[in-house]
Design a protein around this motif. Structure first.
Motif, short mmCIF file in Angstrom:
data_model
loop_
_atom_site.label_atom_id
_atom_site.label_comp_id
_atom_site.label_asym_id
_atom_site.label_seq_id
_atom_site.Cartn_x
_atom_site.Cartn_y
_atom_site.Cartn_z
N ASP A 68 0.89 -1.12 -0.05
CA ASP A 68 0.03 -0.24 0.00
C ASP A 68 0.99 1.13 0.15
OD1 ASP A 68 -2.23 -1.46 0.16
OD2 ASP A 68 -2.62 -1.34 2.50
N LEU A 69 1.88 1.17 0.69
CA LEU A 69 2.53 2.32 0.73
C LEU A 69 4.20 2.23 0.34
CD1 LEU A 69 1.80 3.15 4.73
CD2 LEU A 69 0.66 4.04 2.68
N ILE A 70 4.65 3.51 -0.07
CA ILE A 70 6.00 3.41 -0.51
C ILE A 70 6.72 3.91 0.49
CG2 ILE A 70 7.51 4.58 -2.32
CD1 ILE A 70 5.19 4.48 -4.17
N GLY A 71 7.86 3.43 0.77
CA GLY A 71 8.75 3.98 1.90
C GLY A 71 8.23 3.83 3.32
N LEU A 72 8.17 4.92 3.96
CA LEU A 72 7.82 4.90 5.43
C LEU A 72 8.11 3.60 6.15
CD1 LEU A 72 3.95 6.14 4.60
CD2 LEU A 72 5.86 7.29 5.93
N LEU A 73 9.31 3.32 6.07
CA LEU A 73 9.85 2.06 6.84
C LEU A 73 9.78 2.15 8.25
CD1 LEU A 73 13.00 1.11 4.59
CD2 LEU A 73 10.74 0.38 4.20
N PRO A 74 10.13 3.27 8.74
CA PRO A 74 9.65 3.37 10.52
C PRO A 74 8.39 3.17 10.57
CG PRO A 74 11.17 5.10 9.54
CD PRO A 74 10.75 4.61 8.55
N VAL A 75 7.65 3.63 9.98
CA VAL A 75 5.89 3.48 10.30
C VAL A 75 5.60 1.92 10.12
CG1 VAL A 75 3.66 3.94 9.33
CG2 VAL A 75 5.40 5.76 9.55
N LYS A 76 6.14 1.34 9.15
CA LYS A 76 5.71 -0.29 8.99
C LYS A 76 6.44 -0.74 9.89
CE LYS A 76 5.69 0.39 3.93
NZ LYS A 76 6.38 -0.15 2.67
N LYS A 77 7.44 -0.65 10.54
CA LYS A 77 8.45 -1.41 11.47
C LYS A 77 7.41 -1.14 12.89
CE LYS A 77 12.90 -1.55 13.89
NZ LYS A 77 12.59 -1.15 15.24
N ARG A 78 6.95 -0.08 12.83
CA ARG A 78 6.40 0.27 14.07
C ARG A 78 5.03 -0.52 14.21
NH1 ARG A 78 6.10 0.00 19.11
NH2 ARG A 78 4.67 1.37 20.42
N VAL A 79 4.27 -0.70 13.12
CA VAL A 79 3.17 -1.32 13.06
C VAL A 79 3.42 -2.85 13.39
CG1 VAL A 79 1.22 -2.26 11.31
CG2 VAL A 79 2.11 0.01 11.61
N ARG A 80 4.42 -3.42 12.90
CA ARG A 80 5.19 -4.69 13.11
C ARG A 80 5.37 -4.97 14.54
NH1 ARG A 80 6.23 -7.95 8.67
NH2 ARG A 80 6.31 -6.81 6.66
N GLU A 81 5.83 -3.83 15.17
CA GLU A 81 6.23 -4.23 16.55
C GLU A 81 5.00 -4.22 17.44
OE1 GLU A 81 10.46 -1.70 16.57
OE2 GLU A 81 8.69 -0.96 17.35
N ILE A 82 4.02 -3.32 17.02
CA ILE A 82 2.58 -3.39 17.89
C ILE A 82 2.01 -4.67 17.52
CG2 ILE A 82 0.30 -2.52 17.74
CD1 ILE A 82 1.70 0.37 17.11
N ALA A 83 2.11 -5.13 16.39
CA ALA A 83 1.56 -6.47 16.18
C ALA A 83 2.07 -7.72 16.89
CB ALA A 83 1.44 -6.79 14.42
N ALA A 84 3.30 -7.64 16.73
CA ALA A 84 3.97 -8.78 17.42
C ALA A 84 3.92 -8.77 18.99
CB ALA A 84 5.56 -8.72 17.32
N LEU A 85 3.83 -7.62 19.83
CA LEU A 85 3.15 -7.40 21.00
C LEU A 85 1.75 -7.87 21.11
CD1 LEU A 85 3.87 -6.18 23.80
CD2 LEU A 85 2.59 -4.10 23.07
N LEU A 86 0.91 -7.68 20.33
CA LEU A 86 -0.33 -8.18 20.56
C LEU A 86 -0.29 -9.79 20.31
CD1 LEU A 86 -2.41 -5.42 18.65
CD2 LEU A 86 -2.03 -5.78 21.21
N VAL A 87 0.64 -10.34 19.55
CA VAL A 87 0.63 -11.72 19.30
C VAL A 87 0.98 -12.47 20.51
CG1 VAL A 87 1.84 -13.33 18.05
CG2 VAL A 87 0.62 -11.71 16.78
N LEU A 88 1.89 -11.64 21.32
CA LEU A 88 2.57 -12.26 22.30
C LEU A 88 1.70 -12.30 23.46
CD1 LEU A 88 5.34 -13.43 23.64
CD2 LEU A 88 5.98 -11.03 23.87
N ASP A 89 0.83 -11.18 23.40
CA ASP A 89 0.03 -11.25 24.34
C ASP A 89 -1.17 -12.15 24.13
OD1 ASP A 89 -1.76 -9.66 26.48
OD2 ASP A 89 -3.31 -9.38 24.85
#
Length: 252
Positions: free
Chosen positions: A74-95
């Motif tokens: 969907d998005l071009i670039g914005l790597l820090p944003v994508k990284k943060r979304v992945r971190e949030i998703a991983a935290l929720l999976v761990l929960d």
């Protein structure tokens, strides 16, 4: 004599009520102790060879990896944003993994703040985040409702509350994205109707956070100023994502 008898009867009722409440509290405490011991015994007796599983595997099986890949497209670039979304998703999976084992969890508030200029993909990320939260059971539908001050604040007395509540009702079960949220507060006018909308939002964010995720969006400096005026709003935000403007980061 009748008044004395009534007083004694009332006193007896209050005493029995207090005894019942004390009994229920003790039972609850005993259950909590037994539950805690059960979890400890479970971990102590678990064989060392028991596979723990990986967060990446759970994300793939739950369809989260697919949504993250869609976000990449969907998005071009914005790597820090994508990284943060992945971190949030991983935290929720761990929960979720911990909850399946019966452990207590402490996931921070899911309300978010997206900061950056218009056209940097904030709505797109909100849509994908809603899908992730829905897949993982943190909201019912995952749909996104986008609103601005005009949608939430009325023009006369008694108009703001119905407008704000109607938008919240539409967003229930999903994500409410409030664009340029700082326009809700007018520091130059204490009687501005936006304050009423803010108070309603604060109440919903606190008491109904399991059924509605609120995302506030806007320019970073203005959002920081908004939070300085409304500290209660800042304390309810669990995740901040900043969209850095750059030639490769702008979503047209």
């Amino acid at each position: 004599m009748r008044k004395l008898g009534d007083a004694l009867a009332d006193g007896d009722i209050e005493r029995k009520k207090a005894e019942q409440e004390a009994f229920e509290r003790e039972n609850a405490m005993q259950f909590a102790r037994e539950e805690r011991q059960r979890k400890i015994d479970f971990m102590v007796n678990m064989p060392d060879t028991t596979p723990a599983g990986r967060v990446a595997d759970f994300m793939y099986k739950g369809g989260i990896t697919e949504i993250l890949e869609q976000l990449d497209n969907d998005l071009i670039g914005l790597l820090p944003v994508k990284k943060r979304v992945r971190e949030i998703a991983a935290l929720l999976v761990l929960d979720k993994m911990r909850r399946k084992l019966g452990f207590e969890t402490a996931v921070p508030s899911l309300h978010m703040c997206f900061t950056g200029a218009p056209g940097t993909g904030k709505t797109t990320v909100a849509v994908r985040m809603g899908q992730i939260l829905q897949r993982m059971g943190y909201c019912r539908t995952g749909h996104v409702v986008v609103a601005t001050r005009d949608d939430l604040v009325g023009q006369y007395v008694g108009h703001t509350a119905p407008k704000t509540k109607e938008v919240i009702k539409k967003a229930m079960g999903g994500v409410l994205l409030i664009d340029e949220a700082y326009y809700l507060y007018n520091a130059a006018n204490d009687r501005d109707y936006g304050q009423e909308s803010i108070e309603i939002l604060l109440n919903v964010m606190e008491k109904q956070q399991e059924d509605l995720i609120v995302v506030l969006a806007g320019y970073k400096d203005r959002m920081d100023r908004f939070f300085s005026f409304i500290p209660g709003m800042s304390s309810r935000i669990g995740n901040h994502i900043e969209y850095v403007v750059g030639s490769a980061n702008i979503l047209e």
